[in-house]
Design an enzyme around this catalytic site. Sequence first.
Site, mmCIF file in Angstrom:
data_model
loop_
_atom_site.group_PDB
_atom_site.id
_atom_site.type_symbol
_atom_site.label_atom_id
_atom_site.label_comp_id
_atom_site.label_asym_id
_atom_site.label_seq_id
_atom_site.Cartn_x
_atom_site.Cartn_y
_atom_site.Cartn_z
ATOM 1 N N HIS A 20 -24.926 34.284 -36.329
ATOM 2 C CA HIS A 20 -26.650 34.646 -36.281
ATOM 3 C C HIS A 20 -26.749 36.051 -36.546
ATOM 4 O O HIS A 20 -27.676 36.468 -37.276
ATOM 5 C CB HIS A 20 -27.207 34.224 -35.184
ATOM 6 C CG HIS A 20 -27.190 32.347 -35.260
ATOM 7 N ND1 HIS A 20 -28.380 31.620 -35.426
ATOM 8 C CD2 HIS A 20 -26.243 31.591 -35.168
ATOM 9 C CE1 HIS A 20 -27.765 30.260 -35.334
ATOM 10 N NE2 HIS A 20 -26.685 30.503 -35.196
ATOM 11 N N CYS A 54 -15.930 45.525 -19.522
ATOM 12 C CA CYS A 54 -16.180 46.462 -18.589
ATOM 13 C C CYS A 54 -16.586 45.484 -17.406
ATOM 14 O O CYS A 54 -16.528 44.340 -17.293
ATOM 15 C CB CYS A 54 -17.349 47.508 -18.908
ATOM 16 S SG CYS A 54 -18.953 46.598 -19.241
ATOM 17 N N GLY A 55 -17.440 46.058 -16.428
ATOM 18 C CA GLY A 55 -17.656 45.135 -15.139
ATOM 19 C C GLY A 55 -18.560 44.087 -15.699
ATOM 20 O O GLY A 55 -18.174 42.679 -15.204
ATOM 21 N N THR A 56 -19.615 44.158 -16.426
ATOM 22 C CA THR A 56 -20.533 43.166 -16.784
ATOM 23 C C THR A 56 -20.389 43.016 -18.176
ATOM 24 O O THR A 56 -21.004 42.028 -18.876
ATOM 25 C CB THR A 56 -21.989 43.343 -16.274
ATOM 26 O OG1 THR A 56 -22.518 44.554 -16.771
ATOM 27 C CG2 THR A 56 -22.184 43.342 -14.718
ATOM 28 N N GLY A 57 -20.242 43.829 -19.154
ATOM 29 C CA GLY A 57 -20.283 43.860 -20.575
ATOM 30 C C GLY A 57 -21.490 44.483 -21.105
ATOM 31 O O GLY A 57 -21.640 44.675 -22.214
ATOM 32 N N ILE A 58 -22.510 44.718 -20.004
ATOM 33 C CA ILE A 58 -23.825 44.844 -20.729
ATOM 34 C C ILE A 58 -23.859 46.707 -20.934
ATOM 35 O O ILE A 58 -24.460 46.852 -21.745
ATOM 36 C CB ILE A 58 -25.053 44.759 -19.504
ATOM 37 C CG1 ILE A 58 -25.060 43.261 -19.353
ATOM 38 C CG2 ILE A 58 -26.141 45.393 -19.819
ATOM 39 C CD1 ILE A 58 -25.836 42.838 -18.229
ATOM 40 N N GLY A 59 -22.997 47.454 -20.067
ATOM 41 C CA GLY A 59 -22.895 48.708 -19.990
ATOM 42 C C GLY A 59 -22.277 49.145 -21.494
ATOM 43 O O GLY A 59 -22.679 50.076 -22.278
ATOM 44 N N MET A 60 -21.284 48.507 -21.756
ATOM 45 C CA MET A 60 -20.442 48.747 -22.914
ATOM 46 C C MET A 60 -21.311 48.287 -24.137
ATOM 47 O O MET A 60 -21.310 48.960 -25.511
ATOM 48 C CB MET A 60 -19.187 47.818 -23.032
ATOM 49 C CG MET A 60 -18.162 48.259 -22.095
ATOM 50 S SD MET A 60 -17.999 50.168 -22.175
ATOM 51 C CE MET A 60 -16.422 49.943 -23.023
#
Length: 70
Positions: A46, A13-19
């Site tokens: 890990h 997605c745009g930043t990867g954080i939302g997904m």
Amino acid sequence: MAAGKVDLGILICGTGIGMSIAANKVKKIRAACARMPSSAGRARSHNNANVLCLGAERARKGLRKFWRRF
């Protein structure tokens, strides 16, 4: 993944954080947002992450590097 048909996944997605946040709400998914290939590898080894989340800019520049480390 939740149905057990695949072991690993990738979301972009745009930043990867939302997904990452959305994916972690689903049972059996342990999503990690990675900004560098080394982070992807560590998330897998890990933290036993099974979904790699990337921002669109990172994915466009080197998806293969991230996936190899994951």
